[in-house]
Design a protein around this motif. Structure first.
Motif, short mmCIF file in Angstrom:
data_model
loop_
_atom_site.label_atom_id
_atom_site.label_comp_id
_atom_site.label_asym_id
_atom_site.label_seq_id
_atom_site.Cartn_x
_atom_site.Cartn_y
_atom_site.Cartn_z
N LEU A 1 20.16 52.67 -52.27
CA LEU A 1 21.21 53.69 -52.25
C LEU A 1 21.31 54.42 -50.92
N ALA A 2 20.36 54.19 -50.01
CA ALA A 2 20.28 54.99 -48.79
C ALA A 2 21.56 54.89 -47.96
N ASP A 3 22.15 53.71 -47.85
CA ASP A 3 23.35 53.54 -47.03
C ASP A 3 24.58 54.19 -47.63
N PHE A 4 24.52 54.56 -48.92
CA PHE A 4 25.71 55.06 -49.61
C PHE A 4 25.81 56.58 -49.57
N GLY A 5 24.90 57.25 -48.89
CA GLY A 5 25.03 58.69 -48.71
C GLY A 5 24.11 59.47 -49.63
N PRO A 6 23.88 60.75 -49.30
CA PRO A 6 22.93 61.55 -50.07
C PRO A 6 23.37 61.84 -51.49
N GLY A 7 24.65 61.78 -51.78
CA GLY A 7 25.11 62.08 -53.14
C GLY A 7 25.17 60.87 -54.05
N ALA A 8 24.80 59.70 -53.54
CA ALA A 8 24.93 58.48 -54.34
C ALA A 8 24.04 58.52 -55.57
N ALA A 9 22.82 59.00 -55.44
CA ALA A 9 21.90 59.01 -56.57
C ALA A 9 22.43 59.88 -57.70
N ASP A 10 22.97 61.06 -57.38
CA ASP A 10 23.52 61.94 -58.41
C ASP A 10 24.72 61.29 -59.09
N ALA A 11 25.58 60.64 -58.30
CA ALA A 11 26.76 60.01 -58.88
C ALA A 11 26.37 58.88 -59.83
N VAL A 12 25.40 58.06 -59.42
CA VAL A 12 24.97 56.95 -60.26
C VAL A 12 24.26 57.48 -61.51
N ARG A 13 23.44 58.50 -61.34
CA ARG A 13 22.72 59.07 -62.49
C ARG A 13 23.71 59.62 -63.52
N ARG A 14 24.77 60.28 -63.05
CA ARG A 14 25.76 60.83 -63.97
C ARG A 14 26.46 59.72 -64.76
N THR A 15 26.85 58.65 -64.07
CA THR A 15 27.51 57.55 -64.76
C THR A 15 26.58 56.89 -65.76
N ASP A 16 25.30 56.81 -65.44
CA ASP A 16 24.34 56.22 -66.37
C ASP A 16 24.30 57.00 -67.69
N SER A 17 24.63 58.29 -67.64
CA SER A 17 24.59 59.11 -68.86
C SER A 17 25.79 58.88 -69.77
N PHE A 18 26.80 58.15 -69.32
CA PHE A 18 28.00 57.96 -70.13
C PHE A 18 27.71 57.06 -71.33
N PRO A 19 28.24 57.37 -72.49
CA PRO A 19 28.04 56.50 -73.67
C PRO A 19 28.56 55.09 -73.47
N HIS A 20 29.61 54.93 -72.67
CA HIS A 20 30.21 53.61 -72.50
C HIS A 20 29.90 52.98 -71.14
N ALA A 21 28.81 53.40 -70.50
CA ALA A 21 28.36 52.69 -69.30
C ALA A 21 28.03 51.26 -69.67
N ALA A 22 28.32 50.34 -68.77
CA ALA A 22 28.10 48.92 -69.05
C ALA A 22 26.61 48.60 -69.08
N ASP A 23 26.26 47.46 -69.68
CA ASP A 23 24.87 47.02 -69.68
C ASP A 23 24.34 46.91 -68.25
N ILE A 24 25.15 46.34 -67.38
CA ILE A 24 24.79 46.21 -65.96
C ILE A 24 25.98 46.68 -65.15
N MET A 25 25.75 47.54 -64.19
CA MET A 25 26.80 47.99 -63.28
C MET A 25 26.41 47.59 -61.87
N VAL A 26 27.37 47.03 -61.16
CA VAL A 26 27.11 46.41 -59.86
C VAL A 26 28.03 47.03 -58.82
N ASN A 27 27.47 47.48 -57.72
CA ASN A 27 28.25 47.97 -56.59
C ASN A 27 28.13 46.98 -55.44
N SER A 28 29.23 46.67 -54.79
CA SER A 28 29.19 45.65 -53.75
C SER A 28 28.42 46.11 -52.52
#
Length: 727
Positions: A600-627
């Motif tokens: 996540l380092a190249d994606f900026g300091p807020g990337a971890a918070d953004a990914v963590r928040r999405t992980d909390s969603f009830p309908h997050a996918a089994d696997i989520m992939v960022n290019s």
């Protein structure tokens, strides 16, 4: 009264002269009897025909447009020519002694030219006579006031929020620097040309950061309704219903709005005397035009195309827009042909219906929305939110920094100028706020670089048959291989090759029997979502490894993948990267180092918070992939066929802008960062309170502002986001 009569006579004279010229130039258009007439008689015939056509356009045209509201807007734009031609034929039939005649094709041409001539003449006279122009605008305002009789019109400032869809912070600054957007430049105090005195700035500009899902569905839902919880992407699969949600489908947009209202307990940003124009969601407004979330609802007041009536009821507007539509189609065909012949790269297909879709977004939608916003201002509405989608549509196919996209920015600036000019004619002062919902990141597509789609890679990792193109050798990311090292993606290529020892998909009759439901792979720009529909819950990393041991290594080690999010039963949300890199998000400290962030380092300091928040969603996918993302060039690899994309993390797509009047308080305290669409909603609400003392009222599920849909359900608390520190 005298000046108004003089303008009518002037327009009539120009229309008569235009008809005479066309009668002399077009062999199938005549204004005289078969035996011939004197010049005076021909002139009288032309005057009668022009007068009859003008009266029919004023009286009959609005009725025709209202009757055709059920016709799709794209078809209505094309029908404009034929409807106008029919009115001309009827006008010619009204000339005594049958001296006027034309065939159908010629009538279309004559009607179009006469409408444009009349419109140009009337517009020129109005511009030269400021008092007459002002009276005309006030007549329009009075008409709307009568329709909204009884509504209180305070003297406090109203606010217009104008969304420039897809225009990132850097794209806006570059456009101002190049002189492409002089109106915005003047607001920011930028001289129109080198050496010219700088105007007094009236606005300030700041970037804000999107959520992981950097797309209109998530951003606009958060901005208008205060919650974009459980919107992981533009499209995603919901296991509990077995449905694929797509943000720009009317039924899905209505359901997303219903969920947001149920979660926040209020109708939206525009609930108090607001108007919503050209948006995915209503924001709680009572005045709606071209709003997707109400398009599926029945009832005349919610008819999705009703917003076109006010604009197309003026035949001159209709003809002008229709001609611009045709010109834009031709422009797109010419530009795409030049790109193909010159071998421009990256490039995607721009054929099929795309030229018409582009013309609708850049011409019809723009003209109708701008006219609706001006009408709202003349009616004195308290808050207006409108979306102009032109740049986003063109940048997807031509590139965010292309010449095509820059031309669109020039036209958007003219639209902003038109809206700004209407302020002086409105019955109340107005604040104009410009903002965007996301930016766009450039780059070629995943398929163009590697010869296979994300779906092909997933199928290979699952040991399923794949098309032959997936057997190609996967190239490493440019410049990422050092001497003596194995190229990144070696594990992935090994996994893919091993998987490809299974039967290759040759045709419909040669596929092996399916023993398990195949994974559903969806793309939202450079964000991919992988779900296993036969498993009712969100699969853990351990379950996926037991079922498909090659899948996660194949994804994480592929050179086109930046990182993979999966949930571990033991460690919570995990981010996986190449060479076995793993980051447990719940184990990160408050200020993680780049080394701790790993992929996540190249994606900026807020990337971890953004990914963590999405992980909390009830309908997050089994696997989520960022290019993959190149932090030097800002390029990403879209999983869709787009060379300008948004939807995930990486580059300009996550950095939209907010441009606000200096009279309003700053969005955040000095040194703070505005993060997330929900935080932007809070800022806009604060500004409405500052100017008007208004706030959005609470609603109950029985409130008639709620979209039609199932009863509200309960949702868990959202993940952590950085809030506005001035609140």
């Amino acid at each position: 009264m005298g000046r108004g009569l003089a303008r009518v006579i002037a327009v009539w004279a120009v229309s008569t002269l235009t008809m005479l010229v066309l009668a002399g130039a077009l062999p199938d258009f005549k204004l005289q009897s078969d035996d011939g007439d004197s010049a005076t008689r021909i002139a009288v015939t032309a005057a009668l025909g022009a007068g009859a056509f003008g009266l029919l356009s004023a009286l009959v045209w609005p009725l025709l447009v209202r009757a055709l509201l059920l016709v799709p807007a794209l078809v209505l734009g094309l029908l404009t020519f034929f409807l106008n031609g029919s009115l001309l034929l009827l006008a010619l039939r009204l000339i005594p002694d049958g001296r006027g005649d034309a065939n159908a094709e010629t009538a279309v041409v004559v009607a179009a030219v006469m409408s444009l001539a009349a419109s140009a003449t009337g517009g020129a006279l109005a511009v030269r006579d400021d008092d007459a122009y002002r009276r005309r605008l006030y007549r329009l305002a009075d008409r709307r006031r009568r329709r909204d009789a009884g509504a209180h019109r305070p003297s406090t400032p109203g606010t217009v929020f104008l969304q420039l869809d897809g225009v990132g912070y850097d794209a806006l600054r570059d456009a101002v620097r190049k002189g492409l957007m002089p109106t915005v430049g003047r607001w920011l105090g930028v001289p129109e040309r080198p050496g010219a005195p700088a105007p007094r700035p009236t606005h300030r500009l700041t970037p804000w950061r999107t959520d992981w899902s950097s797309q209109t569905g998530a951003s606009q839902l958060g901005i208008l309704h205060g919650s974009n919880h459980d919107v992981p992407a533009f499209r995603w699969y919901e296991k509990d219903t077995g449905e694929v949600m797509v943000s720009n489908r009317p039924a899905c947009a209505a359901e997303l709005q219903r969920r947001a209202v149920a979660r926040t307990g209020h109708g939206g940003l525009l609930t108090a005397d607001g108007a919503s124009r050209g948006n995915l969601f209503s924001g709680g407004a009572e005045q709606l035009a071209l709003v997707l979330s109400v398009a599926a609802r029945r009832g005349k007041e919610h008819r999705s195309r009703a917003g076109y009536f006010a604009y197309f009821s003026d035949p001159a507007n209709a003809v002008r827009t229709a001609l611009s539509f045709v010109a834009e189609v031709g422009r797109e065909i010419g530009e795409s042909t030049r790109a193909r012949l010159s071998g421009r790269r990256p490039r995607v297909s721009r054929g099929g219906l795309y030229p018409f879709i582009r013309a609708f977004a850049t011409v019809v939608e723009r003209d109708v929305v701008v006219a609706a916003v001006i009408g709202d201002m003349l009616a004195g509405r308290a808050a207006v939110y409108a979306d102009l989608v032109a740049y986003d549509e063109v940048a997807h196919h031509s590139g965010p920094a292309s010449g095509d996209a820059e031309k669109v920015l020039r036209r958007l600036d003219r639209s902003v100028a038109l809206i700004a000019q209407a302020v002086e004619h409105a019955p109340r002062p107005y604040r104009l706020v410009l903002l965007s919902d996301h930016g766009q990141s450039p780059g070629e597509t995943f398929r163009a670089r590697y010869g296979l789609t994300l779906g092909d890679l997933v199928r290979a990792g699952c040991g399923l048959p794949v098309p032959r193109r997936a057997r190609r050798t996967l190239p490493p990311a440019p410049g990422s291989v050092r001497a003596g090292e194995d190229p990144p993606g070696a594990e992935a290529r090994g996994a893919v090759r091993a998987a490809l020892h299974r039967p290759v998909e040759e045709g419909p009759g040669e596929r092996p029997p399916r023993r398990r439901a195949e994974p559903i792979v969806l793309a939202s720009g450079n964000l991919g979502l992988i779900s296993f529909p036969d498993v009712p819950h969100r699969m853990t990393r351990e379950e996926i490894d037991r079922r498909h041991p090659a899948l996660l290594p194949a994804l994480a080690n592929h050179p086109g993948i930046g990182f993979v999010l999966v949930r571990s039963a033991e460690r919570g949300p995990l981010v996986l990267g190449a060479h076995g890199a793993e980051v447990a998000l719940d184990e990160l400290g408050d200020a993680p180092t780049p080394a701790a962030l790993g992929p996540l380092a190249d994606f900026g300091p807020g990337a971890a918070d953004a990914v963590r928040r999405t992980d909390s969603f009830p309908h997050a996918a089994d696997i989520m992939v960022n290019s993959w993302y190149d932090p030097l060039d800002g390029d990403v690899l879209a999983f869709e066929e787009q060379i300008g994309s948004h939807g995930g993390l990486g580059g300009a797509q996550t950095r939209p802008f907010l441009l606000w009047p200096r009279a309003l308080t700053p969005p955040v305290a000095d040194g703070a960062e505005l993060v997330g669409a929900e935080a932007v909603h809070q800022v806009l609400r604060r500004w409405l309170r500052e100017d008007q003392g208004l706030d959005v009222p609470r609603v109950t599920p029985a409130d008639d502002r709620l979209p039609d849909g199932p009863a509200p359900t309960a949702f868990p608390a959202s993940g952590q986001v950085v809030q506005d520190k001035t609140q």
